[in-house]
Design an enzyme around this catalytic site. Structure first.
Site, PDB file in Angstrom:
ATOM      1  N   HIS A   1       0.840  -1.215   0.000  1.00 16.08           N
ATOM      2  CA  HIS A   1       0.000   0.000   0.000  1.00 16.08           C
ATOM      3  C   HIS A   1       0.867   1.254   0.000  1.00 16.08           C
ATOM      4  O   HIS A   1       0.587   2.228  -0.701  1.00 16.08           O
ATOM      5  CB  HIS A   1      -0.868   0.057   1.264  1.00 16.08           C
ATOM      6  CG  HIS A   1      -1.866  -1.041   1.408  1.00 16.08           C
ATOM      7  ND1 HIS A   1      -1.758  -2.002   2.382  1.00 16.08           N
ATOM      8  CD2 HIS A   1      -2.995  -1.321   0.726  1.00 16.08           C
ATOM      9  CE1 HIS A   1      -2.790  -2.826   2.294  1.00 16.08           C
ATOM     10  NE2 HIS A   1      -3.555  -2.442   1.295  1.00 16.08           N
TER      11      HIS A   1
ATOM     12  N   SER B   1       0.266  -8.785   1.256  1.00 17.67           N
ATOM     13  CA  SER B   1      -1.187  -8.719   1.317  1.00 17.67           C
ATOM     14  C   SER B   1      -1.595  -8.552   2.766  1.00 17.67           C
ATOM     15  O   SER B   1      -0.951  -9.112   3.663  1.00 17.67           O
ATOM     16  CB  SER B   1      -1.792 -10.016   0.767  1.00 17.67           C
ATOM     17  OG  SER B   1      -3.151 -10.128   1.157  1.00 17.67           O
TER      18      SER B   1
ATOM     19  N   GLN C   1      -8.694  -6.246 -11.048  1.00 17.51           N
ATOM     20  CA  GLN C   1      -9.372  -5.082 -10.464  1.00 17.51           C
ATOM     21  C   GLN C   1      -8.933  -3.793 -11.176  1.00 17.51           C
ATOM     22  O   GLN C   1      -9.759  -2.952 -11.539  1.00 17.51           O
ATOM     23  CB  GLN C   1      -9.032  -4.996  -8.972  1.00 17.51           C
ATOM     24  CG  GLN C   1      -9.394  -3.689  -8.310  1.00 17.51           C
ATOM     25  CD  GLN C   1      -9.138  -3.726  -6.821  1.00 17.51           C
ATOM     26  OE1 GLN C   1      -9.898  -4.345  -6.093  1.00 17.51           O
ATOM     27  NE2 GLN C   1      -8.091  -3.083  -6.352  1.00 17.51           N
TER      28      GLN C   1
HETATM   29  P1  AMP Z   1      -6.520  -3.500  -0.492  1.00 13.39           P
HETATM   30  O1  AMP Z   1      -6.334  -2.776   0.793  1.00 13.39           O
HETATM   31  O2  AMP Z   1      -6.171  -4.940  -0.450  1.00 13.39           O
HETATM   32  O3  AMP Z   1      -7.881  -3.229  -1.110  1.00 13.39           O
HETATM   33  O4  AMP Z   1      -5.474  -2.857  -1.500  1.00 13.39           O
HETATM   34  C1  AMP Z   1      -5.476  -1.479  -1.762  1.00 13.39           C
HETATM   35  C2  AMP Z   1      -4.582  -1.212  -2.939  1.00 13.39           C
HETATM   36  O5  AMP Z   1      -3.257  -1.619  -2.637  1.00 13.39           O
HETATM   37  C3  AMP Z   1      -5.016  -1.982  -4.211  1.00 13.39           C
HETATM   38  O6  AMP Z   1      -4.888  -1.131  -5.333  1.00 13.39           O
HETATM   39  C4  AMP Z   1      -4.034  -3.116  -4.248  1.00 13.39           C
HETATM   40  O7  AMP Z   1      -3.786  -3.593  -5.550  1.00 13.39           O
HETATM   41  C5  AMP Z   1      -2.789  -2.446  -3.681  1.00 13.39           C
HETATM   42  N1  AMP Z   1      -1.868  -3.467  -3.156  1.00 13.39           N
HETATM   43  C6  AMP Z   1      -2.134  -4.421  -2.229  1.00 13.39           C
HETATM   44  N2  AMP Z   1      -1.064  -5.225  -2.056  1.00 13.39           N
HETATM   45  C7  AMP Z   1      -0.096  -4.773  -2.896  1.00 13.39           C
HETATM   46  C8  AMP Z   1       1.228  -5.191  -3.198  1.00 13.39           C
HETATM   47  N3  AMP Z   1       1.785  -6.244  -2.594  1.00 13.39           N
HETATM   48  N4  AMP Z   1       1.932  -4.481  -4.099  1.00 13.39           N
HETATM   49  C9  AMP Z   1       1.371  -3.422  -4.740  1.00 13.39           C
HETATM   50  N5  AMP Z   1       0.111  -2.981  -4.510  1.00 13.39           N
HETATM   51  C10 AMP Z   1      -0.613  -3.648  -3.601  1.00 13.39           C
END
Ligand code: AMP
Length: 290
Positions: free
Chosen positions: A37, A193, A161
């Site tokens: 993030h 993640s 997404q």
């Molecule tokens: P989330 O909180 O899982 O909804 O993720 C929020 C944003 O962070 C989304 O655009 C995800 O694709 C991005 N994101 C989550 N994990 C990663 C990662 N390991 N590398 C790059 N972007 C990420």
């Protein structure tokens, strides 16, 4: 840094930023922030600072119930708001919008109006998570209307997404530039993640086999443009041997634009997978030839 919980507060902060000529960037998240993030936040901050009149970086933290199906991990999704705020502050975020569910869905969880993109959600994660991307598009469209950013940052980890949001923005003529940032990984290759903390110690040991499998697939394709079906077999074998606890949801090789399965691998392709360890569903992908 301002932390706000209402739509009116967001609007007044963003109005002031726009009035002074600042470029407004939004990083939508569900919280439990990690370096993946924060790489989006860094990209947003950099883009903002490159603007001659300066910029304004907003992060939203909202676990969106409409993108979880019954039985998925909405109730156990990690929540670490205090730590998230510290990370945002340290990264130079201007505004955190952390609304309660009642602010985003004042009448009922199931809003009457939803935003649905056709076709792109019919494959990959959309097949095993029906309705998921309608939930995502609806909340992202709402966040775009609330924050009115000039640009918004998404991670390539959620490749499908990002593609769907790009399609939504194009089809609805939303005035937001969509920036896709690379996948950030742990030292052993596991894609970062928020869900990783819910893996058991044993599953955490096996989960890096996902990325190793993708890297293996990429190496085979780069080497010999082997047909997709054979590459998928090789990745599946790698996962069976190195991550026996993982239940494969899908391994697919698709065209990066249409997300449709391909048979040949001589053009740019995306290898994408989802694997479940217990009730923790992890996704990862690798883009080849672009
Ligand atoms: P989330 O909180 O899982 O909804 O993720 C929020 C944003 O962070 C989304 O655009 C995800 O694709 C991005 N994101 C989550 N994990 C990663 C990662 N390991 N590398 C790059 N972007 C990420």
């Amino acid at each position: 840094m301002n932390v706000v919980h209402t739509i009116n507060e967001v609007r007044s902060h963003v109005r002031a930023a726009h009035k002074s000529g600042k470029r407004v960037g939004l990083v939508p998240t569900m919280g439990a922030l990690h370096p993946g993030h924060m790489s989006l936040v860094t990209a947003a901050r950099k883009s903002a600072d490159d603007n001659p009149h300066g910029g304004f970086v907003a992060v939203s933290i909202f676990i969106n119930p409409t993108q979880f199906a019954p039985g998925e991990d909405l109730d156990t999704y990690p929540k670490t708001l205090d730590d998230d705020l510290k990370l945002c502050e340290a990264a130079g975020v201007d505004l955190v919008f952390a609304p309660g569910v009642e602010k985003m869905y004042p009448r009922e969880i199931a809003a009457d109006t939803t935003v649905t993109v056709s076709n792109l959600p019919d494959t990959l994660c959309g097949k095993s998570r029906p309705g998921h991307f309608a939930g995502v598009c609806t909340v992202v469209a709402k966040l775009f209307n609330i924050v009115q950013p000039d640009e918004a940052f998404f991670g390539a980890k959620d490749f499908q997404q990002a593609a769907i949001i790009r399609q939504m923005v194009a089809d609805l003529n939303l005035p937001v530039d969509i920036i896709i940032c690379p996948i950030i990984r742990e030292a052993d290759g596991l894609a970062m993640s928020s869900r990783n903390v819910r893996l058991t110690a044993e599953d955490r040991k096996q989960a890096p086999a996902m990325h190793a499998g993708l890297a293996l697939g990429a190496a085979i394709i780069n080497d010999s443009h082997t047909p997709a079906a054979e590459v998928i077999d090789a990745i599946e074998k790698h996962l069976r041997e190195n991550a026996p606890a993982g239940k494969i949801d899908y391994i697919q090789i698709v065209d990066p634009k249409s997300l449709q399965d391909v048979a040949a691998t001589d053009k740019s392709v995306l290898i994408a997978m989802a694997v479940k360890f217990g009730d923790v569903r992890l996704i990862d992908n690798i883009l080849i030839g672009e």
